[in-house]
Motif scaffolding. Structure first.
Motif, PDB file in Angstrom:
ATOM      1  N   ASN A 123       0.817  -1.224   0.000  1.00 36.20           N
ATOM      2  CA  ASN A 123       0.000   0.000   0.000  1.00 36.20           C
ATOM      3  C   ASN A 123       0.848   1.270   0.000  1.00 36.20           C
ATOM      4  N   GLY A 124       1.958   1.273  -0.716  1.00 43.08           N
ATOM      5  CA  GLY A 124       2.810   2.458  -0.818  1.00 43.08           C
ATOM      6  C   GLY A 124       3.628   2.743   0.421  1.00 43.08           C
ATOM      7  N   GLY A 125       3.698   1.798   1.337  1.00 43.48           N
ATOM      8  CA  GLY A 125       4.456   1.980   2.581  1.00 43.48           C
ATOM      9  C   GLY A 125       5.957   1.879   2.360  1.00 43.48           C
ATOM     10  N   PRO A 126       6.711   1.661   3.431  1.00 34.55           N
ATOM     11  CA  PRO A 126       8.171   1.584   3.329  1.00 34.55           C
ATOM     12  C   PRO A 126       8.599   0.429   2.410  1.00 34.55           C
ATOM     13  N   GLU A 127       9.613   0.697   1.619  1.00 33.73           N
ATOM     14  CA  GLU A 127      10.122  -0.325   0.688  1.00 33.73           C
ATOM     15  C   GLU A 127      10.995  -1.322   1.436  1.00 33.73           C
ATOM     16  N   LYS A 128      10.785  -2.589   1.129  1.00 32.02           N
ATOM     17  CA  LYS A 128      11.613  -3.657   1.701  1.00 32.02           C
ATOM     18  C   LYS A 128      12.385  -4.296   0.558  1.00 32.02           C
ATOM     19  N   ARG A 129      13.639  -4.683   0.842  1.00 34.88           N
ATOM     20  CA  ARG A 129      14.498  -5.282  -0.191  1.00 34.88           C
ATOM     21  C   ARG A 129      14.932  -6.676   0.244  1.00 34.88           C
ATOM     22  N   ILE A 130      14.936  -7.575  -0.752  1.00 37.43           N
ATOM     23  CA  ILE A 130      15.379  -8.944  -0.518  1.00 37.43           C
ATOM     24  C   ILE A 130      16.523  -9.225  -1.484  1.00 37.43           C
ATOM     25  N   ALA A 131      17.722  -9.451  -0.952  1.00 35.30           N
ATOM     26  CA  ALA A 131      18.877  -9.772  -1.803  1.00 35.30           C
ATOM     27  C   ALA A 131      18.754 -11.221  -2.257  1.00 35.30           C
ATOM     28  N   LEU A 132      18.814 -11.430  -3.564  1.00 37.94           N
ATOM     29  CA  LEU A 132      18.675 -12.777  -4.115  1.00 37.94           C
ATOM     30  C   LEU A 132      20.000 -13.344  -4.597  1.00 37.94           C
ATOM     31  N   THR A 133      21.085 -12.653  -4.277  1.00 41.27           N
ATOM     32  CA  THR A 133      22.431 -13.131  -4.619  1.00 41.27           C
ATOM     33  C   THR A 133      23.304 -13.045  -3.388  1.00 41.27           C
ATOM     34  N   ASP A 134      24.491 -13.592  -3.498  1.00 43.15           N
ATOM     35  CA  ASP A 134      25.467 -13.576  -2.421  1.00 43.15           C
ATOM     36  C   ASP A 134      25.760 -12.133  -2.026  1.00 43.15           C
ATOM     37  N   SER A 135      25.689 -11.827  -0.756  1.00 47.80           N
ATOM     38  CA  SER A 135      25.900 -10.452  -0.295  1.00 47.80           C
ATOM     39  C   SER A 135      27.324  -9.967  -0.519  1.00 47.80           C
ATOM     40  N   ALA A 136      28.275 -10.889  -0.650  1.00 49.68           N
ATOM     41  CA  ALA A 136      29.670 -10.484  -0.893  1.00 49.68           C
ATOM     42  C   ALA A 136      29.808  -9.883  -2.281  1.00 49.68           C
ATOM     43  N   GLY A 137      28.961 -10.318  -3.233  1.00 45.61           N
ATOM     44  CA  GLY A 137      28.989  -9.751  -4.576  1.00 45.61           C
ATOM     45  C   GLY A 137      30.265 -10.038  -5.335  1.00 45.61           C
ATOM     46  N   THR A 138      31.025 -11.060  -4.928  1.00 44.99           N
ATOM     47  CA  THR A 138      32.292 -11.336  -5.584  1.00 44.99           C
ATOM     48  C   THR A 138      32.120 -12.223  -6.812  1.00 44.99           C
ATOM     49  N   ARG A 139      31.020 -12.944  -6.885  1.00 44.06           N
ATOM     50  CA  ARG A 139      30.813 -13.860  -7.999  1.00 44.06           C
ATOM     51  C   ARG A 139      29.879 -13.224  -9.020  1.00 44.06           C
ATOM     52  N   THR A 140      30.252 -13.241 -10.283  1.00 38.05           N
ATOM     53  CA  THR A 140      29.388 -12.727 -11.333  1.00 38.05           C
ATOM     54  C   THR A 140      29.133 -13.826 -12.347  1.00 38.05           C
ATOM     55  N   THR A 141      27.965 -13.764 -12.959  1.00 39.13           N
ATOM     56  CA  THR A 141      27.593 -14.729 -13.982  1.00 39.13           C
ATOM     57  C   THR A 141      26.876 -13.977 -15.089  1.00 39.13           C
ATOM     58  N   ALA A 142      27.009 -14.435 -16.328  1.00 32.89           N
ATOM     59  CA  ALA A 142      26.411 -13.729 -17.460  1.00 32.89           C
ATOM     60  C   ALA A 142      24.890 -13.711 -17.372  1.00 32.89           C
ATOM     61  N   GLU A 143      24.288 -14.805 -16.914  1.00 35.03           N
ATOM     62  CA  GLU A 143      22.840 -14.842 -16.737  1.00 35.03           C
ATOM     63  C   GLU A 143      22.529 -15.424 -15.369  1.00 35.03           C
ATOM     64  N   LEU A 144      21.596 -14.783 -14.694  1.00 35.88           N
ATOM     65  CA  LEU A 144      21.241 -15.194 -13.347  1.00 35.88           C
ATOM     66  C   LEU A 144      19.737 -15.331 -13.258  1.00 35.88           C
ATOM     67  N   ARG A 145      19.287 -16.455 -12.723  1.00 36.89           N
ATOM     68  CA  ARG A 145      17.859 -16.685 -12.486  1.00 36.89           C
ATOM     69  C   ARG A 145      17.674 -16.897 -10.991  1.00 36.89           C
ATOM     70  N   ALA A 146      16.569 -16.346 -10.478  1.00 32.86           N
ATOM     71  CA  ALA A 146      16.274 -16.486  -9.055  1.00 32.86           C
ATOM     72  C   ALA A 146      14.765 -16.456  -8.864  1.00 32.86           C
ATOM     73  N   ALA A 147      14.328 -16.830  -7.680  1.00 33.65           N
ATOM     74  CA  ALA A 147      12.907 -16.805  -7.352  1.00 33.65           C
ATOM     75  C   ALA A 147      12.745 -16.474  -5.877  1.00 33.65           C
ATOM     76  N   HIS A 148      11.611 -15.878  -5.573  1.00 35.49           N
ATOM     77  CA  HIS A 148      11.258 -15.590  -4.180  1.00 35.49           C
ATOM     78  C   HIS A 148       9.773 -15.876  -4.014  1.00 35.49           C
ATOM     79  N   THR A 149       9.412 -16.485  -2.907  1.00 37.47           N
ATOM     80  CA  THR A 149       8.002 -16.767  -2.624  1.00 37.47           C
ATOM     81  C   THR A 149       7.508 -15.816  -1.544  1.00 37.47           C
ATOM     82  N   PHE A 150       6.448 -15.072  -1.888  1.00 39.12           N
ATOM     83  CA  PHE A 150       5.782 -14.224  -0.903  1.00 39.12           C
ATOM     84  C   PHE A 150       4.780 -15.096  -0.140  1.00 39.12           C
ATOM     85  N   PHE A 151       4.947 -15.205   1.164  1.00 32.21           N
ATOM     86  CA  PHE A 151       3.974 -15.876   2.014  1.00 32.21           C
ATOM     87  C   PHE A 151       3.034 -14.773   2.497  1.00 32.21           C
TER      88      PHE A 151
END
Length: 192
Positions: A123-151
């Motif tokens: 409802n336009g409230g505070p934005e929440k962020r979910i990191a879907l990759t390694d937080s270190a950010g040291t690994r890169t890949t040409a294509e990345l697929r991820a998924a998240h399930t909202f409960f």
């Protein structure tokens, strides 16, 4: 040569006659000496910083300098941000407040995706962020697929609430791009 700014280019020149040495001459006046490898080819490197030209100058066996007759072009390309899309459900959708909704994401970049984040708000409230990759950010890949399930039950939603969400991808150079924004509308269990 067509390459992203900052790319290191190695030129390997094979001569039709024996030479003492050679150099790469860039149109800005920079001269890069070339060294001979074990097969007799001349090797030199330069970094792409701007559009321009280069040529291969040689030194004949008798010490005579021979200017290269052909100028080769250098095209410095800008590194664009990665491409990022929400693939599932891939459209605005409706769900009840107790459903589980899976969001699929895909990001790609010719030089590698370093980070992928899913952002959402209710409802336009505070934005929440979910990191879907390694937080270190040291690994890169040409294509990345991820998924998240909202409960949805855990979010305490009621009919009429609206969840908006989008994805952001970051490449190794720090460029970022965002997907389209999608909406998840919470519907009542029945219409009677």
């Amino acid at each position: 040569v067509a390459a992203v700014r900052g790319t290191s280019v190695t030129v390997r020149a094979t001569t039709s006659m024996p030479v003492q040495g050679g150099s790469l001459r860039l149109d800005g006046g920079m001269v890069v000496p070339m060294r001979a490898d074990s097969s007799g080819r001349l090797i030199g490197s330069f970094r792409v910083t701007r559009d321009g030209f280069y040529r291969v100058d040689l030194v004949a066996q008798d010490g005579t300098p021979v200017a290269g007759a052909i100028q080769y072009s250098i095209e410095a390309l800008e590194d664009r941000g990665p491409s990022v899309h929400i693939t599932e459900p891939g459209r605005d959708t409706k769900a009840t407040s107790v459903e589980e909704v899976t969001v699929g994401l895909r990001a790609s970049d010719e030089y590698g995706v370093a980070g992928l984040t899913l952002s959402f708000n209710v409802n336009g409230g505070p934005e929440k962020r979910i990191a879907l990759t390694d937080s270190a950010g040291t690994r890169t890949t040409a294509e990345l697929r991820a998924a998240h399930t909202f409960f949805l039950e855990e979010l305490g939603l009621k009919p009429g609430d609206l969840v908006s969400y989008f994805a952001t991808a970051r490449d190794g150079a720090g460029n970022s791009s965002s997907s389209d924004i999608y909406f998840l509308e919470i519907r009542p269990f029945g219409r009677d």
